[in-house]
Design a protein around this motif. Structure first.
Motif, PDB file in Angstrom:
ATOM      1  N   MET A   1       0.926  -1.403  -0.634  1.00 10.87           N
ATOM      2  CA  MET A   1       0.157  -0.212  -0.377  1.00 10.87           C
ATOM      3  C   MET A   1       0.415   1.891  -0.317  1.00 10.87           C
ATOM      4  SD  MET A   1      -2.462   1.133   3.447  1.00 10.87           S
ATOM      5  CE  MET A   1      -4.110   0.334   2.574  1.00 10.87           C
ATOM      6  N   ILE A   2       0.480   2.514  -0.821  1.00  6.89           N
ATOM      7  CA  ILE A   2       1.195   3.564  -1.083  1.00  6.89           C
ATOM      8  C   ILE A   2       0.485   4.342  -0.858  1.00  6.89           C
ATOM      9  CG2 ILE A   2       2.425   5.023  -2.509  1.00  6.89           C
ATOM     10  CD1 ILE A   2       3.428   2.338  -3.880  1.00  6.89           C
ATOM     11  N   ASP A   3       0.815   5.458   0.249  1.00  8.01           N
ATOM     12  CA  ASP A   3       0.368   6.789   1.104  1.00  8.01           C
ATOM     13  C   ASP A   3       0.433   7.860  -0.027  1.00  8.01           C
ATOM     14  OD1 ASP A   3       2.114   7.907   1.724  1.00  8.01           O
ATOM     15  OD2 ASP A   3       1.269   7.883   3.865  1.00  8.01           O
ATOM     16  N   SER A   4      -0.643   9.221   0.267  1.00  8.28           N
ATOM     17  CA  SER A   4      -0.268  10.343  -0.380  1.00  8.28           C
ATOM     18  C   SER A   4       0.732  10.428  -0.664  1.00  8.28           C
ATOM     19  CB  SER A   4      -1.572  11.021  -0.198  1.00  8.28           C
ATOM     20  OG  SER A   4      -1.439  11.861   0.968  1.00  8.28           O
ATOM     21  N   SER A   5       1.791  10.900   0.811  1.00  5.29           N
ATOM     22  CA  SER A   5       2.676  11.668   0.680  1.00  5.29           C
ATOM     23  C   SER A   5       3.893  10.369  -0.114  1.00  5.29           C
ATOM     24  CB  SER A   5       3.310  11.727   1.683  1.00  5.29           C
ATOM     25  OG  SER A   5       3.670  10.163   2.127  1.00  5.29           O
ATOM     26  N   GLY A   6       3.624   8.781  -0.949  1.00  3.47           N
ATOM     27  CA  GLY A   6       4.653   8.068  -1.620  1.00  3.47           C
ATOM     28  C   GLY A   6       5.304   7.266  -0.562  1.00  3.47           C
ATOM     29  N   LYS A   7       4.314   7.082   0.691  1.00  2.74           N
ATOM     30  CA  LYS A   7       5.394   6.192   1.345  1.00  2.74           C
ATOM     31  C   LYS A   7       4.081   4.504   1.212  1.00  2.74           C
ATOM     32  CE  LYS A   7       6.718   8.923   5.316  1.00  2.74           C
ATOM     33  NZ  LYS A   7       6.235   9.448   6.966  1.00  2.74           N
ATOM     34  N   SER A   8       5.396   3.877   1.298  1.00  2.50           N
ATOM     35  CA  SER A   8       5.139   1.959   1.411  1.00  2.50           C
ATOM     36  C   SER A   8       4.953   1.574   2.861  1.00  2.50           C
ATOM     37  CB  SER A   8       5.664   1.483   0.047  1.00  2.50           C
ATOM     38  OG  SER A   8       5.369   0.514   0.467  1.00  2.50           O
ATOM     39  N   PHE A   9       3.889   1.527   2.948  1.00  3.13           N
ATOM     40  CA  PHE A   9       3.586   0.071   4.036  1.00  3.13           C
ATOM     41  C   PHE A   9       2.984  -1.518   3.837  1.00  3.13           C
ATOM     42  CE2 PHE A   9       2.202   4.693   4.454  1.00  3.13           C
ATOM     43  CZ  PHE A   9       2.855   4.937   5.729  1.00  3.13           C
ATOM     44  N   LEU A  10       3.238  -1.768   4.570  1.00  7.68           N
ATOM     45  CA  LEU A  10       3.484  -3.191   4.210  1.00  7.68           C
ATOM     46  C   LEU A  10       1.712  -3.663   6.265  1.00  7.68           C
ATOM     47  CD1 LEU A  10       6.853  -4.590   4.004  1.00  7.68           C
ATOM     48  CD2 LEU A  10       5.108  -5.196   2.556  1.00  7.68           C
ATOM     49  N   THR A  11       0.950  -4.684   5.975  1.00 13.54           N
ATOM     50  CA  THR A  11       0.699  -5.192   7.365  1.00 13.54           C
ATOM     51  C   THR A  11       1.556  -5.851   7.514  1.00 13.54           C
ATOM     52  OG1 THR A  11      -0.365  -7.366   6.224  1.00 13.54           O
ATOM     53  CG2 THR A  11      -1.844  -5.256   5.662  1.00 13.54           C
ATOM     54  N   VAL A  12       0.671  -6.264   8.987  1.00 14.17           N
ATOM     55  CA  VAL A  12       1.572  -7.360   9.624  1.00 14.17           C
ATOM     56  C   VAL A  12       2.126  -8.528   9.237  1.00 14.17           C
ATOM     57  CG1 VAL A  12       1.969  -8.422  11.926  1.00 14.17           C
ATOM     58  CG2 VAL A  12       1.134  -5.911  12.083  1.00 14.17           C
ATOM     59  N   GLN A  13       0.880  -8.931   8.715  1.00 11.39           N
ATOM     60  CA  GLN A  13       1.433 -10.103   7.552  1.00 11.39           C
ATOM     61  C   GLN A  13       2.405 -10.787   6.468  1.00 11.39           C
ATOM     62  OE1 GLN A  13      -2.438 -11.843   5.685  1.00 11.39           O
ATOM     63  NE2 GLN A  13      -1.886 -14.280   6.300  1.00 11.39           N
ATOM     64  N   GLU A  14       1.921  -9.119   6.177  1.00  6.75           N
ATOM     65  CA  GLU A  14       3.315  -9.384   5.060  1.00  6.75           C
ATOM     66  C   GLU A  14       4.261  -8.881   5.252  1.00  6.75           C
ATOM     67  OE1 GLU A  14      -0.009  -6.689   1.668  1.00  6.75           O
ATOM     68  OE2 GLU A  14       1.014  -5.618   3.375  1.00  6.75           O
ATOM     69  N   PHE A  15       4.519  -7.883   6.084  1.00  5.31           N
ATOM     70  CA  PHE A  15       6.146  -7.652   7.021  1.00  5.31           C
ATOM     71  C   PHE A  15       6.329  -9.188   7.572  1.00  5.31           C
ATOM     72  CE2 PHE A  15       8.986  -6.444   9.854  1.00  5.31           C
ATOM     73  CZ  PHE A  15       9.721  -5.584   9.675  1.00  5.31           C
ATOM     74  N   ALA A  16       5.848  -9.878   8.278  1.00  5.86           N
ATOM     75  CA  ALA A  16       6.324 -10.861   8.791  1.00  5.86           C
ATOM     76  C   ALA A  16       6.459 -11.854   7.494  1.00  5.86           C
ATOM     77  CB  ALA A  16       4.843 -12.173   9.326  1.00  5.86           C
ATOM     78  N   ARG A  17       5.765 -12.616   6.302  1.00  6.32           N
ATOM     79  CA  ARG A  17       5.847 -13.584   5.111  1.00  6.32           C
ATOM     80  C   ARG A  17       7.179 -12.422   4.582  1.00  6.32           C
ATOM     81  NH1 ARG A  17       0.435 -13.736   2.498  1.00  6.32           N
ATOM     82  NH2 ARG A  17      -0.348 -15.357   4.104  1.00  6.32           N
ATOM     83  N   LYS A  18       7.348 -11.717   4.287  1.00  2.00           N
ATOM     84  CA  LYS A  18       8.576 -10.674   3.181  1.00  2.00           C
ATOM     85  C   LYS A  18       9.835 -11.385   4.137  1.00  2.00           C
ATOM     86  CE  LYS A  18      10.639  -6.267   1.933  1.00  2.00           C
ATOM     87  NZ  LYS A  18       9.660  -4.993   1.578  1.00  2.00           N
ATOM     88  N   TYR A  19      10.115 -11.094   5.550  1.00  2.00           N
ATOM     89  CA  TYR A  19      11.105 -11.369   6.574  1.00  2.00           C
ATOM     90  C   TYR A  19      11.712 -12.513   7.376  1.00  2.00           C
ATOM     91  CZ  TYR A  19      12.221  -6.421   5.059  1.00  2.00           C
ATOM     92  OH  TYR A  19      11.941  -4.900   4.178  1.00  2.00           O
ATOM     93  N   GLY A  20      10.285 -13.348   6.922  1.00  2.00           N
ATOM     94  CA  GLY A  20      11.061 -14.628   7.141  1.00  2.00           C
ATOM     95  C   GLY A  20      10.411 -15.127   9.244  1.00  2.00           C
TER      96      GLY A  20
END
Length: 66
Positions: A1-20
């Motif tokens: 997800m990207i907000d109006s300022s251009g920052k990108s966000f991950l949910t807790v689940q997405e972050f956990a999967r991405k970094y194992g």
């Protein structure tokens, strides 16, 4: 997800999967202030995605077994 300022966000689940790592570890790090995150609603956390958030290979003191 990207907000109006251009920052990108991950949910807790997405972050956990991405970094194992476990979702409970991600939530614990948010509570301890180790991950910059914003709460959306009652249960959803969004974590700012950037290189500083990448989990270190060593567990911070006091986190193991907590």
């Amino acid at each position: 997800m990207i907000d109006s300022s251009g920052k990108s966000f991950l949910t807790v689940q997405e972050f956990a999967r991405k970094y194992g790592i476990a979702e409970t570890t991600v939530r614990r790090r948010i509570r301890r202030g180790l991950l910059p995150a914003v709460r959306v609603g009652r249960r959803v956390w969004l974590i700012v995605e950037n290189a500083e958030n990448e989990p270190k290979t060593k567990t911070p003191a006091g986190e193991a077994g907590a």
